[in-house]
Design a protein around this motif. Structure first.
Motif, PDB file in Angstrom:
ATOM      1  N   THR A  35      75.474  96.364 129.059  1.00  0.00           N
ATOM      2  CA  THR A  35      76.023  96.113 130.386  1.00  0.00           C
ATOM      3  C   THR A  35      76.356  94.640 130.574  1.00  0.00           C
ATOM      4  OG1 THR A  35      74.756  97.946 131.308  1.00  0.00           O
ATOM      5  CG2 THR A  35      75.569  96.288 132.854  1.00  0.00           C
ATOM      6  N   ALA A  51      78.931  92.823 140.672  1.00  0.00           N
ATOM      7  CA  ALA A  51      79.391  94.034 139.999  1.00  0.00           C
ATOM      8  C   ALA A  51      78.895  94.052 138.561  1.00  0.00           C
ATOM      9  CB  ALA A  51      80.916  94.130 140.016  1.00  0.00           C
ATOM     10  N   THR A  52      78.673  95.252 138.044  1.00  0.00           N
ATOM     11  CA  THR A  52      78.331  95.425 136.638  1.00  0.00           C
ATOM     12  C   THR A  52      79.181  96.537 136.047  1.00  0.00           C
ATOM     13  OG1 THR A  52      76.567  97.009 137.121  1.00  0.00           O
ATOM     14  CG2 THR A  52      75.942  94.676 136.957  1.00  0.00           C
ATOM     15  N   THR A  54      79.356  99.062 132.297  1.00  0.00           N
ATOM     16  CA  THR A  54      78.797  99.448 131.004  1.00  0.00           C
ATOM     17  C   THR A  54      79.911  99.518 129.959  1.00  0.00           C
ATOM     18  OG1 THR A  54      79.133 101.815 131.339  1.00  0.00           O
ATOM     19  CG2 THR A  54      77.099 100.862 132.230  1.00  0.00           C
ATOM     20  N   SER A  58      81.361 102.549 133.264  1.00  0.00           N
ATOM     21  CA  SER A  58      80.695 102.893 134.513  1.00  0.00           C
ATOM     22  C   SER A  58      80.443 101.605 135.280  1.00  0.00           C
ATOM     23  CB  SER A  58      79.368 103.599 134.231  1.00  0.00           C
ATOM     24  OG  SER A  58      79.584 104.863 133.666  1.00  0.00           O
ATOM     25  N   THR A  59      80.795 101.627 136.553  1.00  0.00           N
ATOM     26  CA  THR A  59      80.709 100.399 137.343  1.00  0.00           C
ATOM     27  C   THR A  59      79.741 100.542 138.516  1.00  0.00           C
ATOM     28  OG1 THR A  59      82.596 101.087 138.678  1.00  0.00           O
ATOM     29  CG2 THR A  59      83.061  99.704 136.770  1.00  0.00           C
ATOM     30  N   ASN A  60      79.257  99.402 138.957  1.00  0.00           N
ATOM     31  CA  ASN A  60      78.385  99.341 140.117  1.00  0.00           C
ATOM     32  C   ASN A  60      78.751  98.084 140.884  1.00  0.00           C
ATOM     33  OD1 ASN A  60      76.175 100.023 141.809  1.00  0.00           O
ATOM     34  ND2 ASN A  60      74.893  98.541 140.739  1.00  0.00           N
ATOM     35  N   TYR A  61      78.877  98.189 142.201  1.00  0.00           N
ATOM     36  CA  TYR A  61      79.290  97.058 143.022  1.00  0.00           C
ATOM     37  C   TYR A  61      78.274  96.776 144.123  1.00  0.00           C
ATOM     38  CZ  TYR A  61      83.946  97.507 140.943  1.00  0.00           C
ATOM     39  OH  TYR A  61      84.991  97.565 140.060  1.00  0.00           O
ATOM     40  N   ASP A  63      77.388  95.946 147.923  1.00  0.00           N
ATOM     41  CA  ASP A  63      78.008  96.495 149.135  1.00  0.00           C
ATOM     42  C   ASP A  63      79.040  95.552 149.738  1.00  0.00           C
ATOM     43  OD1 ASP A  63      74.990  98.174 150.334  1.00  0.00           O
ATOM     44  OD2 ASP A  63      76.559  98.835 148.950  1.00  0.00           O
ATOM     45  N   LYS A  66      82.547  95.866 147.773  1.00  0.00           N
ATOM     46  CA  LYS A  66      83.183  97.159 147.501  1.00  0.00           C
ATOM     47  C   LYS A  66      84.546  97.247 148.181  1.00  0.00           C
ATOM     48  CE  LYS A  66      79.026  99.929 146.760  1.00  0.00           C
ATOM     49  NZ  LYS A  66      78.105 100.962 147.319  1.00  0.00           N
TER      50      LYS A  66
END
Length: 122
Positions: A35, A51-52, A54, A58-61, A63, A66
């Motif tokens: 990641t 944000a991350t 993989t 696959s992403t993650n932000y 709040d 976003k």
């Protein structure tokens, strides 16, 4: 060891855009970089997730970003990008690149870049 070199910070106006890049170079017994992501820290505040992403995208932000920021990566180049749109003054911070990497014993370590300043003027 993993070295992270960030670029693309600077000054933008409210509503403007900036694009950050972070290139990872691995040496020694690094087996893979997993990641990658961006965190930020402004004066008097704790470092927070931006944000991350993989290797499988696959992403993650966080709040607060976003819908405005977009993270992407080029696995062949071990490079991660952060496209920042609709910037706000509260986005002003030092942005740090981050990477999780595994060595050949499959031990995980976390690496950080030096940081790049992003300043958004109102």
């Amino acid at each position: 060891q993993v070295q992270l070199v960030e670029s693309g910070g600077g000054l933008a106006h409210t509503g403007g855009s900036l694009r950050l890049s972070c290139a990872a170079s691995a040496s020694g017994n690094i087996f893979s970089i997993h990641t990658m992501g961006w965190y930020r820290q402004s004066p008097g505040k704790q470092r927070e997730l931006v944000a991350t992403i993989t290797p499988g995208n696959s992403t993650n932000y966080g709040d607060s970003v976003k819908g405005r920021f977009s993270i992407s990566r080029d696995n062949a180049k071990n490079t991660v990008y952060l496209q920042m749109n609709s910037l706000k003054p509260e986005d002003t911070a030092v942005y740090y690149c981050n990477a999780d990497a595994f060595n050949r014993r499959l031990e995980e370590n976390v690496y950080w870049g030096q940081g790049t300043q992003v300043t958004v003027s109102s």
